[in-house]
Design a protein around this motif. Structure first.
Motif, PDB file in Angstrom:
ATOM      1  N   PHE A 107       0.553  -1.337   0.126  1.00  0.00           N
ATOM      2  CA  PHE A 107       0.345  -0.053  -0.298  1.00  0.00           C
ATOM      3  C   PHE A 107       0.504   1.315   0.403  1.00  0.00           C
ATOM      4  O   PHE A 107       0.597   2.311  -0.845  1.00  0.00           O
ATOM      5  CB  PHE A 107      -0.701   0.041   1.307  1.00  0.00           C
ATOM      6  N   ALA A 108       2.078   1.584   0.933  1.00  0.00           N
ATOM      7  CA  ALA A 108       2.841   3.062   0.938  1.00  0.00           C
ATOM      8  C   ALA A 108       3.546   3.463  -0.667  1.00  0.00           C
ATOM      9  O   ALA A 108       3.461   3.851  -0.620  1.00  0.00           O
ATOM     10  CB  ALA A 108       3.814   1.949   1.847  1.00  0.00           C
ATOM     11  N   VAL A 109       3.984   1.690  -1.070  1.00  0.00           N
ATOM     12  CA  VAL A 109       5.087   2.342  -2.348  1.00  0.00           C
ATOM     13  C   VAL A 109       4.107   2.366  -3.055  1.00  0.00           C
ATOM     14  O   VAL A 109       4.330   3.573  -4.644  1.00  0.00           O
ATOM     15  CB  VAL A 109       5.490   0.772  -2.546  1.00  0.00           C
ATOM     16  N   SER A 110       2.519   2.479  -3.317  1.00  0.00           N
ATOM     17  CA  SER A 110       2.043   2.477  -4.116  1.00  0.00           C
ATOM     18  C   SER A 110       0.664   3.990  -4.370  1.00  0.00           C
ATOM     19  O   SER A 110       0.272   4.494  -5.396  1.00  0.00           O
ATOM     20  CB  SER A 110       0.192   1.368  -4.664  1.00  0.00           C
ATOM     21  N   TRP A 111       0.857   4.315  -2.779  1.00  0.00           N
ATOM     22  CA  TRP A 111      -0.116   5.365  -2.216  1.00  0.00           C
ATOM     23  C   TRP A 111       0.958   6.226  -1.788  1.00  0.00           C
ATOM     24  O   TRP A 111       0.700   7.803  -2.633  1.00  0.00           O
ATOM     25  CB  TRP A 111      -0.911   5.012  -1.479  1.00  0.00           C
ATOM     26  N   ALA A 112       2.060   6.484  -1.453  1.00  0.00           N
ATOM     27  CA  ALA A 112       3.041   8.027  -0.609  1.00  0.00           C
ATOM     28  C   ALA A 112       3.267   8.009  -1.603  1.00  0.00           C
ATOM     29  O   ALA A 112       4.158   8.186  -2.769  1.00  0.00           O
ATOM     30  CB  ALA A 112       3.540   7.235   0.418  1.00  0.00           C
ATOM     31  N   ASP A 113       3.370   9.644  -1.724  1.00  0.00           N
ATOM     32  CA  ASP A 113       4.579  10.493  -2.947  1.00  0.00           C
ATOM     33  C   ASP A 113       5.801  10.968  -1.437  1.00  0.00           C
ATOM     34  O   ASP A 113       7.364  11.091  -1.810  1.00  0.00           O
ATOM     35  CB  ASP A 113       4.222  11.837  -3.116  1.00  0.00           C
ATOM     36  N   THR A 114       5.645  10.406  -0.574  1.00  0.00           N
ATOM     37  CA  THR A 114       6.656  10.518   0.261  1.00  0.00           C
ATOM     38  C   THR A 114       7.079   9.659   1.704  1.00  0.00           C
ATOM     39  O   THR A 114       5.791   8.808   2.057  1.00  0.00           O
ATOM     40  CB  THR A 114       7.025  11.420   1.407  1.00  0.00           C
ATOM     41  N   VAL A 115       7.911   8.651   1.453  1.00  0.00           N
ATOM     42  CA  VAL A 115       8.073   8.069   2.446  1.00  0.00           C
ATOM     43  C   VAL A 115       8.896   7.918   3.999  1.00  0.00           C
ATOM     44  O   VAL A 115      10.116   8.625   4.011  1.00  0.00           O
ATOM     45  CB  VAL A 115       9.094   6.086   1.975  1.00  0.00           C
ATOM     46  N   ILE A 116       8.368   7.704   5.174  1.00  0.00           N
ATOM     47  CA  ILE A 116       9.541   7.696   5.779  1.00  0.00           C
ATOM     48  C   ILE A 116      10.164   6.211   6.458  1.00  0.00           C
ATOM     49  O   ILE A 116       9.146   5.608   7.156  1.00  0.00           O
ATOM     50  CB  ILE A 116       9.462   8.719   7.568  1.00  0.00           C
ATOM     51  N   ILE A 117      11.140   5.580   7.180  1.00  0.00           N
ATOM     52  CA  ILE A 117      10.967   4.745   7.198  1.00  0.00           C
ATOM     53  C   ILE A 117      11.843   4.720   9.076  1.00  0.00           C
ATOM     54  O   ILE A 117      13.076   5.254   8.763  1.00  0.00           O
ATOM     55  CB  ILE A 117      12.286   3.806   6.608  1.00  0.00           C
ATOM     56  N   MET A 118      11.666   4.345  10.234  1.00  0.00           N
ATOM     57  CA  MET A 118      12.459   4.059  11.135  1.00  0.00           C
ATOM     58  C   MET A 118      12.694   2.997  12.069  1.00  0.00           C
ATOM     59  O   MET A 118      12.019   1.777  11.427  1.00  0.00           O
ATOM     60  CB  MET A 118      11.140   4.904  12.479  1.00  0.00           C
ATOM     61  N   LYS A 119      13.784   3.168  12.907  1.00  0.00           N
ATOM     62  CA  LYS A 119      13.909   1.883  13.424  1.00  0.00           C
ATOM     63  C   LYS A 119      14.904   2.189  14.887  1.00  0.00           C
ATOM     64  O   LYS A 119      15.563   2.999  14.811  1.00  0.00           O
ATOM     65  CB  LYS A 119      15.029   0.878  12.397  1.00  0.00           C
ATOM     66  N   ASP A 120      14.388   1.650  16.334  1.00  0.00           N
ATOM     67  CA  ASP A 120      15.668   2.065  17.685  1.00  0.00           C
ATOM     68  C   ASP A 120      15.549   3.310  17.215  1.00  0.00           C
ATOM     69  O   ASP A 120      15.688   3.410  17.267  1.00  0.00           O
ATOM     70  CB  ASP A 120      16.287   1.189  17.078  1.00  0.00           C
ATOM     71  N   GLY A 121      13.760   3.764  17.272  1.00  0.00           N
ATOM     72  CA  GLY A 121      13.963   5.204  17.459  1.00  0.00           C
ATOM     73  C   GLY A 121      14.079   6.661  16.982  1.00  0.00           C
ATOM     74  O   GLY A 121      14.463   7.734  16.651  1.00  0.00           O
ATOM     75  N   ARG A 122      14.958   5.823  15.340  1.00  0.00           N
ATOM     76  CA  ARG A 122      15.646   6.776  14.933  1.00  0.00           C
ATOM     77  C   ARG A 122      15.370   6.622  14.019  1.00  0.00           C
ATOM     78  O   ARG A 122      14.569   5.805  12.978  1.00  0.00           O
ATOM     79  CB  ARG A 122      17.328   6.802  15.009  1.00  0.00           C
ATOM     80  N   LEU A 123      15.563   7.605  12.675  1.00  0.00           N
ATOM     81  CA  LEU A 123      15.051   8.225  11.527  1.00  0.00           C
ATOM     82  C   LEU A 123      16.346   6.693  10.343  1.00  0.00           C
ATOM     83  O   LEU A 123      17.517   7.770  10.834  1.00  0.00           O
ATOM     84  CB  LEU A 123      15.312   9.783  10.985  1.00  0.00           C
ATOM     85  N   LEU A 124      15.465   6.653  10.290  1.00  0.00           N
ATOM     86  CA  LEU A 124      16.100   5.869   8.983  1.00  0.00           C
ATOM     87  C   LEU A 124      16.933   6.036   7.599  1.00  0.00           C
ATOM     88  O   LEU A 124      17.753   6.355   7.039  1.00  0.00           O
ATOM     89  CB  LEU A 124      15.954   4.097   8.796  1.00  0.00           C
ATOM     90  N   ALA A 125      15.838   6.188   7.283  1.00  0.00           N
ATOM     91  CA  ALA A 125      15.528   6.793   5.577  1.00  0.00           C
ATOM     92  C   ALA A 125      14.142   8.064   5.650  1.00  0.00           C
ATOM     93  O   ALA A 125      12.636   7.558   5.652  1.00  0.00           O
ATOM     94  CB  ALA A 125      15.548   5.586   4.644  1.00  0.00           C
ATOM     95  N   TYR A 126      14.781   8.957   4.142  1.00  0.00           N
ATOM     96  CA  TYR A 126      13.344   9.435   4.311  1.00  0.00           C
ATOM     97  C   TYR A 126      13.403   9.699   2.397  1.00  0.00           C
ATOM     98  O   TYR A 126      14.394  10.568   1.435  1.00  0.00           O
ATOM     99  CB  TYR A 126      13.645  10.907   5.672  1.00  0.00           C
TER     100      TYR A 126
END
Length: 278
Positions: A199-218
Motif C-alpha cells: 500500500f505504501a509504495v503505491s499510495w505515498a509520495d513520501t516515505v519515512i522509515i524508522m528503526k530503534d527510535g531513529r530516522l533510517l531513511a526519508y
C-alpha cells in the motif's frame, strides 16, 4: 512554510527507554506520507508528538508554522487530527452523530456550525445515512470511517492515521484507500503509519522509515524497492518487486514500485515497446 517541521526531537519514557532519538524531518503541505518500520521503531510516539499529545523533551516541532509547546498544544490538536489504530478507542458515544459532534462542540462551535461540519464529515466518508446508528451496530470498517469523520468535523489541516488498514478486509482497505485519496484531493496533508509496504509504495509520495527510535531513511517511494534500506529496516520488498527479483539474470536499473511500472517493464522485456499506457 511546512505542514510539519521536526528538528532534532528526542523523547524518553519514565523508565529511561528512548522512544525517539534526534528525529528531524520536514513535510510539505498537501503531501501523502507513509511512515514505516518494525514494531518498537517509535512510530506511534512520533505521531503522538505531531498531534500535541506528547511534547518533545529535546528539539522542536512546528505545525503549520506554529511552534508546539504547552500553550499551543490545544491549537495544534485543531490543526492535526489523529485517528487511532483501533476505532473502538475513539468511537465511544451512543450514536454516530453524537460521536462526530463531540469534537466540534468542545471547540466551541455554534449549533449551526456543528450541524454543517458533521454533515460534511459524515458525507465525505459515506456514513451520513448511519448517523443515528449505535457504534455496536457498525462493521469494523464502518467504525474506522466514523473515527475519521470525527476528526474531519474538527476541520484539521493535517490528518494522521495510526495503522488505518489494520484488521480490515480487502474491501474495507480499498474503501479507506479511496477515502484517503479523496482527503488529499481536498487539500489535506495525510500522514499514516503502516506495515503494508504494498500500500505504501503505491499510495505515498513520501516515505519515512524508522528503526530503534531513529530516522533510517526519508524520501520517495522508491526507497521501498531499495533492498539495502529494506534489509536495514527489517521490512520486505513489495510483492511486485519481489516478483521481478525472482527472474534470473534480470538486468534492470531499478525494481518497479507499482503495477503501471511493472507492466511497462514487462512489455519492454518482452519486446512490446510499442504498447501505450494511460
Amino acid at each position: 512554510m511546512y505542514a510539519i517541521d521536526v528538528q532534532n526531537v528526542t523523547y524518553s519514557y519514565p523508565d529511561t527507554t528512548t522512544a525517539i532519538e534526534n528525529i528531524s524531518l520536514q513535510i510539505p503541505i498537501g503531501a501523502k506520507i507513509a511512515l514505516l518500520g518494525p514494531n518498537g521503531a517509535g512510530k506511534s510516539t512520533l505521531l503522538h508528538h505531531l498531534n500535541g499529545l506528547k511534547l518533545p523533551q529535546e528539539g522542536s516541532i512546528s505545525i503549520m508554522g506554529i511552534p508546539l509547546n504547552k500553550k499551543s498544544a490545544k491549537m495544534i490538536r485543531q490543526k492535526v487530527g489523529l485517528v487511532f489504530q483501533d476505532p473502538d478507542d475513539q468511537v465511544i458515544s451512543g450514536t454516530v452523530w453524537e460521536d462526530v459532534q463531540f469534537g466540534p462542540r468542545n471547540l466551541g462551535m455554534s449549533e449551526a456550525e456543528i450541524e454543517a461540519v458533521c454533515n460534511v464529515a459524515l458525507g465525505s466518508v459515506g456514513m451520513l445515512d448511519f448517523k443515528q446508528r449505535a457504534p455496536y451496530q457498525l462493521s469494523y470498517g464502518q467504525k474506522k470511517r466514523v473515527a475519521i469523520a470525527g476528526i474531519l468535523a474538527m476541520t484539521p489541516d493535517i490528518v494522521i492515521l495510526d495503522e488505518p488498514m489494520s484488521y480490515l478486509d480487502p474491501k474495507g482497505q480499498d474503501e479507506v484507500a479511496a477515502l484517503l485519496q479523496g482527503l488529499n484531493f481536498m487539500g489535506k496533508t495525510i500522514l499514516l503509519s503502516t506495515h503494508d509496504v504494498d500500500f505504501a509504495v503505491s499510495w505515498a509520495d513520501t516515505v519515512i522509515i524508522m528503526k530503534d527510535g531513529r530516522l533510517l531513511a526519508y524520501g520517495g517511494p522508491e526507497l521501498l524497492v531499495d533492498e539495502e534500506w529494506i534489509r536495514k529496516a527489517d521490512l520486505h520488498l513489495p510483492r511486485i518487486a519481489r516478483l521481478f527479483r525472482m527472474i534470473p539474470n534480470l538486468n534492470i536499473e531499478k525494481l518497479p514500485t507499482n503495477e503501471q511500472e511493472a507492466a511497462r517493464l514487462l512489455f519492454k522485456l518482452l519486446n512490446y515497446e510499442g504498447i501505450r499506457f494511460n
